[in-house]
Design an enzyme around this catalytic site. Sequence first.
Site, PDB file in Angstrom:
ATOM      1  N   CYS A 116     129.880 -44.309   2.766  1.00  0.00           N
ATOM      2  CA  CYS A 116     129.652 -42.955   2.242  1.00  0.00           C
ATOM      3  C   CYS A 116     129.786 -42.863   0.725  1.00  0.00           C
ATOM      4  O   CYS A 116     129.438 -41.838   0.138  1.00  0.00           O
ATOM      5  CB  CYS A 116     130.596 -41.967   2.919  1.00  0.00           C
ATOM      6  SG  CYS A 116     130.374 -41.870   4.708  1.00  0.00           S
ATOM      7  N   HIS A 256     131.222 -35.635  -1.246  1.00  0.00           N
ATOM      8  CA  HIS A 256     130.679 -36.157   0.004  1.00  0.00           C
ATOM      9  C   HIS A 256     130.958 -35.201   1.157  1.00  0.00           C
ATOM     10  O   HIS A 256     132.082 -34.716   1.318  1.00  0.00           O
ATOM     11  CB  HIS A 256     131.291 -37.528   0.289  1.00  0.00           C
ATOM     12  CG  HIS A 256     131.010 -38.038   1.664  1.00  0.00           C
ATOM     13  ND1 HIS A 256     129.728 -38.198   2.139  1.00  0.00           N
ATOM     14  CD2 HIS A 256     131.850 -38.406   2.671  1.00  0.00           C
ATOM     15  CE1 HIS A 256     129.789 -38.650   3.394  1.00  0.00           C
ATOM     16  NE2 HIS A 256     131.057 -38.780   3.727  1.00  0.00           N
ATOM     17  N   ASN A 286     127.309 -35.210   8.484  1.00  0.00           N
ATOM     18  CA  ASN A 286     127.603 -36.306   7.567  1.00  0.00           C
ATOM     19  C   ASN A 286     126.439 -37.305   7.608  1.00  0.00           C
ATOM     20  O   ASN A 286     126.274 -38.031   8.584  1.00  0.00           O
ATOM     21  CB  ASN A 286     128.915 -36.978   7.967  1.00  0.00           C
ATOM     22  CG  ASN A 286     129.306 -38.110   7.027  1.00  0.00           C
ATOM     23  OD1 ASN A 286     128.531 -38.549   6.201  1.00  0.00           O
ATOM     24  ND2 ASN A 286     130.537 -38.598   7.182  1.00  0.00           N
TER      25      ASN A 286
END
Length: 331
Positions: A116, A256, A286
């Site tokens: 990520c 994020h 996500n």
Amino acid sequence: MTKITAAITAVGKYVPEYVLTNKELETMVETNDEWITSRTGIKERRILKGEGLGTSYMAIKAAEELLEKSKVNPAEIDLIIVGTATPDLPIASTAAYVASEIGAINAFGYDLLAACSSFLYGMSTAASYIESGRYKKVLLIGADKMSSIIDYKDRATCIIFGDGAGAALFEPNYEGLGLQDEYLRSDGVGRDFLRVEAGGSVMPTTKETVEGDKHFVYQEGKTVFKYAVSSMADVAKKVLTRNNLIEKDVQWLVAHQANKRILEAIAKRIEMPLEKVMMNIQKYGNTTSATIPLLLADYESQLKKGDNLIFAAFGGGFTWGAAYVKWAYNS
């Protein structure tokens, strides 16, 4: 000689058409819309459907939107970096294929894997190439087809992840805009808490690994949550402090999109009001490497030249970091 900084001059995005809602997930695992929303903030996520369509398909679409908006000739691009945890193939570079498909005939390309944090790490890499003076146009893409490595019988992960891609073009700037500072970190302890166990050199693919569901994402949620909040807050605070920035100096926190509660906790720790926190997790979930560029694309119309942006990310490995960027254009 005027100092060269690396600025984002254009952005693009792509999300698949298929929408996987919380209501549909209720038919797949033991969960419900209220439970998912209250714990993650996610209402829906996009899933890439179609035979033979992988991460490169979305990366190409995002790049094409960027090129169309910016009117940049793809032959002028020097380098393409694709941040991804889900490359098309284990050996062949996804970025090289993307470059060929969009007509970037003069570019070299490679993939970057930091889970990520891939796009954030890629920002540092792209900026370094630009600041060196050797290259003028670097296209950074964050793209992941997380549905390809998610077990839709595992409630802990299937409610969180989605598919998508975002792209940003980096070019030289002589006004002091663009990337100002960064602080990037990693800690190998993370592989115990967030990983895909099989398919690598430690545990190659076998009939047993496939039958044992070892090719899907495993996440120890509570541990990852704690690490993510403390790590992202700490590095964001460090970047703010060493650049003498306080809350009123910053227009946006670009963090994020892992979990809405994580975003709220980080904002609280660095004393940033929620209205300054970019957020689209409710729409996409996500998307791993794609979350940050998707935020930039979704909020592009609200960004003004000279705006101060603080970026923060946290991913498997563990990898994490923060960056300070002065936005370079009015959309």
